[in-house]
Design a protein around this motif. Structure first.
Motif, PDB file in Angstrom:
ATOM      1  N   MET A  70       0.841  -1.195   0.000  1.00  0.00           N
ATOM      2  CA  MET A  70       0.000   0.000   0.000  1.00  0.00           C
ATOM      3  C   MET A  70       0.877   1.247   0.000  1.00  0.00           C
ATOM      4  N   GLU A  71       0.611   2.125  -0.946  1.00  0.00           N
ATOM      5  CA  GLU A  71       1.352   3.385  -1.045  1.00  0.00           C
ATOM      6  C   GLU A  71       0.368   4.537  -0.881  1.00  0.00           C
ATOM      7  N   LYS A  72       0.602   5.391   0.106  1.00  0.00           N
ATOM      8  CA  LYS A  72      -0.283   6.544   0.290  1.00  0.00           C
ATOM      9  C   LYS A  72       0.038   7.588  -0.773  1.00  0.00           C
ATOM     10  N   THR A  73      -0.943   7.867  -1.610  1.00  0.00           N
ATOM     11  CA  THR A  73      -0.736   8.824  -2.693  1.00  0.00           C
ATOM     12  C   THR A  73      -1.362  10.182  -2.401  1.00  0.00           C
ATOM     13  N   LEU A  83      -5.851   8.619   0.318  1.00  0.00           N
ATOM     14  CA  LEU A  83      -6.032   7.608  -0.725  1.00  0.00           C
ATOM     15  C   LEU A  83      -4.759   6.781  -0.820  1.00  0.00           C
ATOM     16  N   ARG A  85      -2.690   3.693  -3.077  1.00  0.00           N
ATOM     17  CA  ARG A  85      -2.569   2.831  -4.245  1.00  0.00           C
ATOM     18  C   ARG A  85      -2.222   1.442  -3.724  1.00  0.00           C
ATOM     19  N   THR A  87      -1.514  -2.598  -4.350  1.00  0.00           N
ATOM     20  CA  THR A  87      -1.090  -3.633  -5.291  1.00  0.00           C
ATOM     21  C   THR A  87      -1.129  -4.968  -4.559  1.00  0.00           C
TER      22      THR A  87
END
Length: 269
Positions: A70-73, A83, A85, A87
């Motif tokens: 999980m990457e906080k964008t 939000l 992103r 994967t």
């Protein structure tokens, strides 16, 4: 068999059996759950039990790599909302195996009939066997014993194996034995062939695989999924549920052409 060897064996077998599978899943799902599940829903008390593990990068996977990132964008501080992103590997966490997972042209996860994702739940308890043998299996005689004790398994049901393995999540023994070999319970083909004849819609396990850890041929995956049925792996919360009487709801993902994916699975009593 080493982990890499297992995966290579699967790839080769899928390619060599492509012609066998072509059209095998064309019959689609059995489509019997709708009539079977509605009476079970009518008798519901409304109690809901979550059968889904929380999905984190630490959750064990068959391949050994993290199944999700999980990457906080966007953030509250910078953007006023949050939000991520996300994967993930389709076959990680509590997840569904669609027919396409082990057949060349079977139904993808988005093609599963919604009525087949809402099923009477039948739970086969093999926890005593699993305590003695890490690779214990649900055998045909276990299905026969369940029927003797509980009555017929309804067409369109989801039959779940309870081995008490979910309690091992977070410990290496959920996936491997002391020598590093796969070791966890699963179904035997003798049982799934019997369930196939009964018109069962799906099977589920509280372990990493429909097949036991020491399987070298993935016999259940190769016979059950190409028949047009699906499976659920890494179930949680089966302890304490009755052998019969609940309805299971499988919140399957719906990405086009998917072979499966993380699912929110719940039982209603």
């Amino acid at each position: 068999m080493c982990h890499v060897c297992v995966m290579e064996s699967v790839k080769k077998k899928m390619l060599s059996r492509r012609d066998l599978f072509r059209g095998a899943a064309a019959t689609g799902m059995v489509g019997l759950a709708a009539s079977a599940a509605r009476p079970a829903l009518a008798q519901s008390t409304g109690k809901v039990v979550d059968l889904t593990h929380t999905f984190t990068p630490e959750f064990p996977t068959f391949g050994g790599e993290p199944g999700i990132s999980m990457e906080k964008t966007f953030s509250i501080e910078k953007d006023g909302y949050q939000l991520f992103r996300v994967t993930y590997d389709e076959h990680s966490g509590t997840h569904i195996d669609a027919p396409l997972h082990f057949s060349a042209d079977g139904a993808s996860v988005d093609e599963l009939a919604p009525e087949d994702l809402m099923c009477p739940l039948c739970i086969v308890d093999i926890s005593a066997k699993a305590a003695e043998d890490a690779n214990a299996m649900v055998e045909a005689e276990d299905i026969e014993a369940w029927i003797s004790a509980n009555g017929d398994i309804p067409a369109g049901a989801l039959v779940a194996m309870y081995s008490d393995w979910a309690e091992k999540v977070g410990d290496p023994s959920f996936r491997n034995d002391a020598d590093g070999n796969f070791a966890f319970p699963g179904f035997a083909q003798s049982a799934t062939d019997m369930l196939n004849e009964m018109g069962v819609a799906a099977i589920g396990v509280d372990t990493l695989s429909l097949d036991p850890g020491n399987s070298a041929d993935f016999a259940v995956h190769y016979s059950w999924l190409p028949s047009g049925r699906y499976g659920i792996e890494c179930l949680a919360g089966l302890a304490g549920l009755p052998a019969t009487g609940a309805t299971i709801f499988v919140g399957a993902p719906k990405h086009g052409g998917g072979t499966g994916g993380p699912a929110r699975v719940m039982a209603v009593l």
